[in-house]
Design a protein around this motif. Structure first.
Motif, PDB file in Angstrom:
ATOM      1  N   ILE A   8       0.841  -1.201   0.000  1.00 24.01           N
ATOM      2  CA  ILE A   8       0.000   0.000   0.000  1.00 24.01           C
ATOM      3  C   ILE A   8       0.876   1.251   0.000  1.00 24.01           C
ATOM      4  O   ILE A   8       0.659   2.186  -0.782  1.00 24.01           O
ATOM      5  CB  ILE A   8      -0.965  -0.010   1.214  1.00 24.01           C
ATOM      6  CG1 ILE A   8      -1.990  -1.142   1.061  1.00 24.01           C
ATOM      7  CG2 ILE A   8      -1.672   1.334   1.369  1.00 24.01           C
ATOM      8  CD1 ILE A   8      -2.796  -1.432   2.321  1.00 24.01           C
ATOM      9  N   LEU A   9       1.893   1.256   0.854  1.00 24.23           N
ATOM     10  CA  LEU A   9       2.766   2.439   0.932  1.00 24.23           C
ATOM     11  C   LEU A   9       3.527   2.654  -0.372  1.00 24.23           C
ATOM     12  O   LEU A   9       3.734   3.792  -0.797  1.00 24.23           O
ATOM     13  CB  LEU A   9       3.736   2.306   2.111  1.00 24.23           C
ATOM     14  CG  LEU A   9       3.071   2.352   3.496  1.00 24.23           C
ATOM     15  CD1 LEU A   9       4.099   2.102   4.597  1.00 24.23           C
ATOM     16  CD2 LEU A   9       2.360   3.695   3.738  1.00 24.23           C
ATOM     17  N   GLN A  10       3.911   1.556  -1.042  1.00 27.56           N
ATOM     18  CA  GLN A  10       4.664   1.677  -2.296  1.00 27.56           C
ATOM     19  C   GLN A  10       3.772   2.034  -3.481  1.00 27.56           C
ATOM     20  O   GLN A  10       4.165   2.796  -4.350  1.00 27.56           O
ATOM     21  CB  GLN A  10       5.343   0.346  -2.640  1.00 27.56           C
ATOM     22  CG  GLN A  10       6.578   0.018  -1.834  1.00 27.56           C
ATOM     23  CD  GLN A  10       6.950  -1.462  -1.986  1.00 27.56           C
ATOM     24  OE1 GLN A  10       6.512  -2.141  -2.907  1.00 27.56           O
ATOM     25  NE2 GLN A  10       7.757  -1.946  -1.060  1.00 27.56           N
ATOM     26  N   GLU A 173     -12.195  -8.843  10.498  1.00 26.93           N
ATOM     27  CA  GLU A 173     -10.730  -8.849  10.497  1.00 26.93           C
ATOM     28  C   GLU A 173     -10.245  -8.152   9.228  1.00 26.93           C
ATOM     29  O   GLU A 173     -10.499  -8.638   8.125  1.00 26.93           O
ATOM     30  CB  GLU A 173     -10.203 -10.293  10.502  1.00 26.93           C
ATOM     31  CG  GLU A 173     -10.629 -11.108  11.698  1.00 26.93           C
ATOM     32  CD  GLU A 173      -9.762 -10.870  12.934  1.00 26.93           C
ATOM     33  OE1 GLU A 173      -8.858 -10.016  12.885  1.00 26.93           O
ATOM     34  OE2 GLU A 173     -10.012 -11.560  13.943  1.00 26.93           O
ATOM     35  N   SER A 174      -9.568  -7.030   9.385  1.00 30.25           N
ATOM     36  CA  SER A 174      -9.036  -6.287   8.244  1.00 30.25           C
ATOM     37  C   SER A 174      -7.520  -6.412   8.241  1.00 30.25           C
ATOM     38  O   SER A 174      -6.875  -6.223   9.276  1.00 30.25           O
ATOM     39  CB  SER A 174      -9.454  -4.823   8.324  1.00 30.25           C
ATOM     40  OG  SER A 174     -10.870  -4.731   8.302  1.00 30.25           O
ATOM     41  N   LEU A 175      -6.957  -6.728   7.074  1.00 27.66           N
ATOM     42  CA  LEU A 175      -5.515  -7.014   7.012  1.00 27.66           C
ATOM     43  C   LEU A 175      -4.679  -5.741   7.044  1.00 27.66           C
ATOM     44  O   LEU A 175      -3.518  -5.779   7.411  1.00 27.66           O
ATOM     45  CB  LEU A 175      -5.207  -7.844   5.765  1.00 27.66           C
ATOM     46  CG  LEU A 175      -6.013  -9.148   5.632  1.00 27.66           C
ATOM     47  CD1 LEU A 175      -5.469  -9.985   4.481  1.00 27.66           C
ATOM     48  CD2 LEU A 175      -6.014  -9.949   6.919  1.00 27.66           C
ATOM     49  N   ALA A 176      -5.271  -4.626   6.637  1.00 26.02           N
ATOM     50  CA  ALA A 176      -4.621  -3.317   6.798  1.00 26.02           C
ATOM     51  C   ALA A 176      -5.716  -2.320   7.137  1.00 26.02           C
ATOM     52  O   ALA A 176      -6.713  -2.222   6.418  1.00 26.02           O
ATOM     53  CB  ALA A 176      -3.906  -2.908   5.515  1.00 26.02           C
ATOM     54  N   ILE A 177      -5.530  -1.613   8.256  1.00 30.34           N
ATOM     55  CA  ILE A 177      -6.529  -0.623   8.689  1.00 30.34           C
ATOM     56  C   ILE A 177      -5.904   0.760   8.586  1.00 30.34           C
ATOM     57  O   ILE A 177      -4.907   1.053   9.257  1.00 30.34           O
ATOM     58  CB  ILE A 177      -7.005  -0.894  10.126  1.00 30.34           C
ATOM     59  CG1 ILE A 177      -7.625  -2.307  10.209  1.00 30.34           C
ATOM     60  CG2 ILE A 177      -8.021   0.165  10.566  1.00 30.34           C
ATOM     61  CD1 ILE A 177      -8.162  -2.667  11.575  1.00 30.34           C
ATOM     62  N   ILE A 178      -6.475   1.580   7.724  1.00 29.09           N
ATOM     63  CA  ILE A 178      -5.965   2.943   7.537  1.00 29.09           C
ATOM     64  C   ILE A 178      -6.720   3.875   8.478  1.00 29.09           C
ATOM     65  O   ILE A 178      -7.945   3.984   8.393  1.00 29.09           O
ATOM     66  CB  ILE A 178      -6.125   3.386   6.066  1.00 29.09           C
ATOM     67  CG1 ILE A 178      -5.297   2.465   5.159  1.00 29.09           C
ATOM     68  CG2 ILE A 178      -5.706   4.849   5.898  1.00 29.09           C
ATOM     69  CD1 ILE A 178      -5.472   2.732   3.681  1.00 29.09           C
TER      70      ILE A 178
END
Lengths: 192, 192
Positions: A8-10, A173-178
């Motif tokens: 996500i960051l990339q 369940e979220s694998l990435a939470i912003i």
């Protein structure tokens, strides 16, 4: 899930304070090696839940759900959106409001694919306001099937959908939470 | 592919002389074990083609393409259909006529995901009249990418799309080719 957060960051692109483009790896071009790791992670999280079917919604949940289903050894049911031309027979339907498009649409699942003894895992790519997800949950409740949990790839916590649905007692369940994102400060993930 | 033909004979439903419902295993409920065998078969057929990307179209090609892509070790690009709200930047688009709905719609792929040096395999679930497929081929031609072949799960030969596209010199491999079908005589596959 660190690999996902790095991706996500990339690769993700903040288009506005509310819209995150993830089209280079998640929902237009699909990074299948990443999808496999996502599928394994969902299996790790829900492997003790005796899931017998995965439910998702077209178009963006389909790829993730199919890849994840291999680890569970179960079929996928894909809820349809919009016109229902190719669904025959009786269907469960519900109306969903699209915030982005300021309109409403139907989602539908043929009754023959949801049974009272089903133990469902719902998977989807993005959770924002949660309207799509709420639509799926309404359909599950009407069908009498058991919802074992919800797995999300990317949750935008600031949109509130995840909190609202967890507050009803459902396991999400979220694998990435912003937690926040903007063009100046970038993306901030929730601490685990 | 014998396993697929057996599944079609067991589970598909002839709705009219032109419409075959395969919603119990292919495009509403998805039999992921069957999808894995389909993916392996596409890899067997196209493994010597140096494919670097799979192109498909939403919503029904996505699951098959994602599962197959694992065997090739390549990403999937999913062409979008209809409104293009979530595609940013430059896109390749073309207009496709829907015979079933007697209307037209756009299909689109972001330019950044198709390059001149791409070697593409196109995968889709059903080939009937071939309008969707022709739209994808038009987009590929405009992009300058190389089309290595087309893989189809079920081809309805009597609709003519497969012949029309093969006649242009394109390699089309269909795992089950239905030569005729009607409610009285059932489904007849093309002899291999």
């Amino acid at each position: 899930m660190e690999l996902l957060k790095e991706k996500i960051l990339q690769k993700a692109h903040i288009k506005s304070d509310n819209i995150l483009r993830v089209d280079s790896f998640l929902n237009h071009q699909m990074d299948i090696k990443l999808f496999n790791e996502i599928g394994k992670e969902f299996f790790r999280l829900f492997s003790d839940c005796d899931i017998n079917k995965i439910l998702t919604i077209e178009p963006y949940g389909t790829g993730i759900a199919c890849i994840a289903a291999q680890y569970f050894g179960v079929p996928v049911v894909v809820a349809k959106r919009g016109e229902q031309l190719y669904i025959s027979g009786d269907v469960y339907t519900t109306k969903v409001r699209s915030v982005a498009r300021d309109t409403s649409y139907d989602i539908a699942v043929a009754k023959k694919f949801l049974h009272r003894d089903d133990r469902l895992l719902v998977l989807d790519d993005i959770l924002s306001g949660g309207n799509d997800l709420q639509g799926l949950l309404d359909i599950i409740q009407t069908s009498g099937a058991t919802l074992k949990g919800v797995g999300i790839v990317i949750e935008k916590a600031f949109s509130g959908g995840g909190k609202r649905i967890r507050d009803t007692g459902i396991r999400v369940e979220s694998l990435a939470i912003i937690e926040s994102m903007d063009k100046i400060n970038g993306i901030k993930f929730k601490e685990e």
